[in-house]
Every structure is written in C-alpha cells, then in structure tokens.
Design a protein around this motif. Structure first.
Motif, PDB file in Angstrom:
ATOM      1  N   ASP A  27      10.298  -2.497   3.488  1.00 53.94           N
ATOM      2  CA  ASP A  27       9.537  -1.279   3.232  1.00 53.94           C
ATOM      3  C   ASP A  27       8.406  -1.206   4.261  1.00 53.94           C
ATOM      4  N   SER A  49       4.731  -1.461   3.052  1.00 52.50           N
ATOM      5  CA  SER A  49       4.370  -2.575   2.170  1.00 52.50           C
ATOM      6  C   SER A  49       2.885  -2.909   2.175  1.00 52.50           C
ATOM      7  N   ARG A  80       0.318  -1.123   2.927  1.00 51.02           N
ATOM      8  CA  ARG A  80      -0.471  -0.076   2.260  1.00 51.02           C
ATOM      9  C   ARG A  80      -0.269  -0.139   0.748  1.00 51.02           C
ATOM     10  N   PHE A  81       0.962  -0.403   0.330  1.00 52.68           N
ATOM     11  CA  PHE A  81       1.231  -0.511  -1.106  1.00 52.68           C
ATOM     12  C   PHE A  81       0.446  -1.681  -1.722  1.00 52.68           C
ATOM     13  N   GLU A  82       0.467  -2.820  -1.041  1.00 57.64           N
ATOM     14  CA  GLU A  82      -0.261  -3.990  -1.574  1.00 57.64           C
ATOM     15  C   GLU A  82      -1.751  -3.685  -1.664  1.00 57.64           C
ATOM     16  N   TRP A  88      -2.731   9.703   2.074  1.00 59.65           N
ATOM     17  CA  TRP A  88      -3.003   9.140   0.748  1.00 59.65           C
ATOM     18  C   TRP A  88      -3.495  10.292  -0.147  1.00 59.65           C
ATOM     19  N   ARG A 116       6.209   8.018  -0.609  1.00 60.60           N
ATOM     20  CA  ARG A 116       6.642   6.659  -0.259  1.00 60.60           C
ATOM     21  C   ARG A 116       6.336   5.665  -1.365  1.00 60.60           C
ATOM     22  N   PHE A 117       5.183   5.819  -1.999  1.00 61.16           N
ATOM     23  CA  PHE A 117       4.887   4.996  -3.169  1.00 61.16           C
ATOM     24  C   PHE A 117       3.895   5.721  -4.061  1.00 61.16           C
ATOM     25  N   LEU A 129       1.171   4.791  -7.570  1.00 62.78           N
ATOM     26  CA  LEU A 129       0.626   3.827  -8.530  1.00 62.78           C
ATOM     27  C   LEU A 129      -0.230   4.569  -9.552  1.00 62.78           C
ATOM     28  N   THR A 133       3.919   1.080 -11.006  1.00 58.96           N
ATOM     29  CA  THR A 133       4.100   1.143  -9.554  1.00 58.96           C
ATOM     30  C   THR A 133       5.527   1.580  -9.225  1.00 58.96           C
ATOM     31  N   ARG A 180       8.038   2.377  -5.510  1.00 60.21           N
ATOM     32  CA  ARG A 180       8.185   2.545  -4.060  1.00 60.21           C
ATOM     33  C   ARG A 180       9.545   3.155  -3.792  1.00 60.21           C
ATOM     34  N   CYS A 235       6.929   9.969  -8.200  1.00 59.19           N
ATOM     35  CA  CYS A 235       7.574   8.823  -7.543  1.00 59.19           C
ATOM     36  C   CYS A 235       8.084   7.842  -8.608  1.00 59.19           C
TER      37      CYS A 235
END
Ligand code: IPD
Ligand code: CA
Ligand code: CA
Ligand code: CA
Length: 266
Positions: free
Chosen positions: A4, A7, A9-11, A86, A117-118, A120, A131, A133, A221
């Motif tokens: 991904d 990743s 940015r997601f973390e 974002w 893309r993701f 949360l 969450t 993705r 999402c």
C-alpha cells in the motif's frame, strides 16, 4: 497482502486520531465548555479547534506538502504531484459532545485520484478505532468487520441524518417511508459514527439528503471495505460542497434507492 503506497500516511493517521481522541476525551463533560454556533444546527467548541490543530500539525510535520481540508478551517493547500488530500472532521457529532452524549468521533480520510485511499473513525468513549484501506479490508481495533446480512426492510435499522440544507419535510418523509415499509430507523447525530456502525453490522444503512465530505469519506471507505454498497459521493464539487449520502448492505440497496428517490417532503 498487497503493498500500500499510502502505508506511512495511514500509520501516522492511526497514531494521530488516538492522540486527538485523548485530547477530546480529556475535555468531555467538562463544565464551562463554550459552545458556538456556526449556523442552524451547526455547533463548534474550542475542542473542535484544538483537535483539528493537533491533526493538522501532525500531518504537516510529517508531510509538509500534503493538502488538507479540515471542517474548522485547518485547510492547507498542498504541493504534491499526486493530488492527495487529507479530509478531516475533528469532532463529528459536536452537539452530542457538547451535551455530554457519548456519540461522537474523529474522522480522517485520504483521497487521491478520486479514490478514498484510507479512512479512520475513532470513537474515544468506546475506545473503538475503525480503519479501512483501499483493497485491504476494514477493521475495528484490528478485528475484521463486515456489513450485516440484513436483507429485508422489516429486519433492518437505517441511520438517518437531518440536514438543514434541504427542506426539513424531507426528513419526515424519509421516516414515514421507512415506517411504511416496517423498517426501523435511528438518528444518532453523528454521520461518521453512523457509517462506521453500518460497516460493523450494527446498523444496516445510512441516508442523509446532504452532508459534507469530512462527515462521510472515512465511513464510505469503511463500508466499501466491509462489503457494503454506497451511492457515488465524490462527484461534482463534493469535496467542498458535499452531496447526498446513501450507504447500506448490498441486499438492501434496491429497497433503499427506491425508497429515498421516491420521498417527498411530508
Ligand atoms: C454533523 C453530524 C450530523 C449530520 C450533519 C453533520 P458535526 O457534523 O454528522 O449527524 O447530520 O450533517 O454536519 O457538525 O457534528 O461535525
Ligand atoms: Ca459542524
Ligand atoms: Ca461532521
Ligand atoms: Ca465536526
């Protein structure tokens, strides 16, 4: 598992929403919270601003060139080539938050090339972090989630949102149409949390005749990755102007599309 490209940015988002949740929880039910009014049924507190500032600062430190759209004005024009943006709602369900009702959340999504893309959604009171993705599924606190198996209106409970930006009678018309079909409804006052509950099978659908992008993108999402269906949202000027939202289990799609396209103001 597929790799991904978003990743890191997601973390970061997962860490930031938890931090932001602790900040908001620390002021929840505190006496003397100032509640301002931005419009009809649209409220804001200093905590909304503080949470958005925390999120925006965290993103800008790690990804200074990323574009950000925040409900409370924490908007930042980005300079990345890939159009990633974002989309943040620091507190969704502000009126619940302000009145001490435990039905509010923090919502963060990343959109790029027309795709979410993701997403949360963090409910700090319940300590539930939802969450999702793109292509990698949806989870609550790491547990895979799925939309419910509801097929029949009489077995379903549909979340409704009430928008002052559309004729008020539409809400009454929607309630009437659902009740006529023996379908239950719920209005919890947080569009984002309602969508997370659809993704987790606790509600079976959600409809609101107009809603903003920061209210829904993370939830849409989640629902997509949890096996649900949603009407296209990201068209036209949706990012800044909003659109109607309808999302549900696949089996209820035809019933709800017909129901909500046919309602008139009651
Ligand atoms: C609102 C909530 C509400 C929905 C409104 C939103 P806010 O967001 O999600 O449930 O009906 O359309 O604006 O103001 O609490 O962030
Ligand atoms: Ca608001
Ligand atoms: Ca909101
Ligand atoms: Ca908000």
């Amino acid at each position: 598992m597929r790799s991904d490209p978003f990743s890191s940015r997601f973390e970061l988002a997962a860490r930031l929403v938890r931090e932001a949740g602790q900040l908001a929880l620390g002021h929840f039910r505190s006496s003397g919270l100032q509640v301002g009014r931005k419009g009809l049924q649209d409220f804001v507190t200093p905590v909304d601003h503080a949470v958005e500032a925390l999120l925006v600062a965290g993103i800008r430190t790690a990804f200074p060139d990323d574009a950000i759209l925040g409900e409370e004005g924490g908007t930042h024009a980005g300079r990345t080539d890939d159009d990633a943006i974002w989309v943040i709602d620091p507190i969704d369900g502000t009126i619940n938050y302000a009145r001490g009702l435990p039905l509010w959340c923090i919502s963060v999504a990343l959109v790029q090339a027309g795709e979410i893309r993701f997403g949360l959604i963090f409910n700090p009171v319940a300590d539930e972090l939802y969450t999702a993705r793109l292509g990698l599924g949806a989870h609550c606190n790491g547990r895979p989630i799925r939309v419910s198996s509801a097929r029949l209106p009489e077995d379903a409970r549909i979340g409704l949102g009430y928008s002052r930006r559309r004729p008020v009678g539409l809400h009454a018309g929607a309630v009437r149409a659902l009740l006529d079909a023996r379908c239950e409804y719920a209005r919890i006052g947080s569009g984002a949390l309602s969508l997370a509950l659809v993704a987790d099978g606790r509600l079976d659908g959600y409809w609101e005749p107009h809603i903003n992008s920061w209210d829904v993108l993370a939830g849409l999402c989640l629902i997509r990755e949890a096996g649900g269906w949603s009407a296209p949202f990201l068209h036209g000027e949706a990012l800044v102007e909003g659109n109607p939202v309808l999302a549900c289990t696949p089996a209820l799609r035809d019933f709800l599309v017909t129901t909500f396209s046919g309602i008139t103001a009651a």
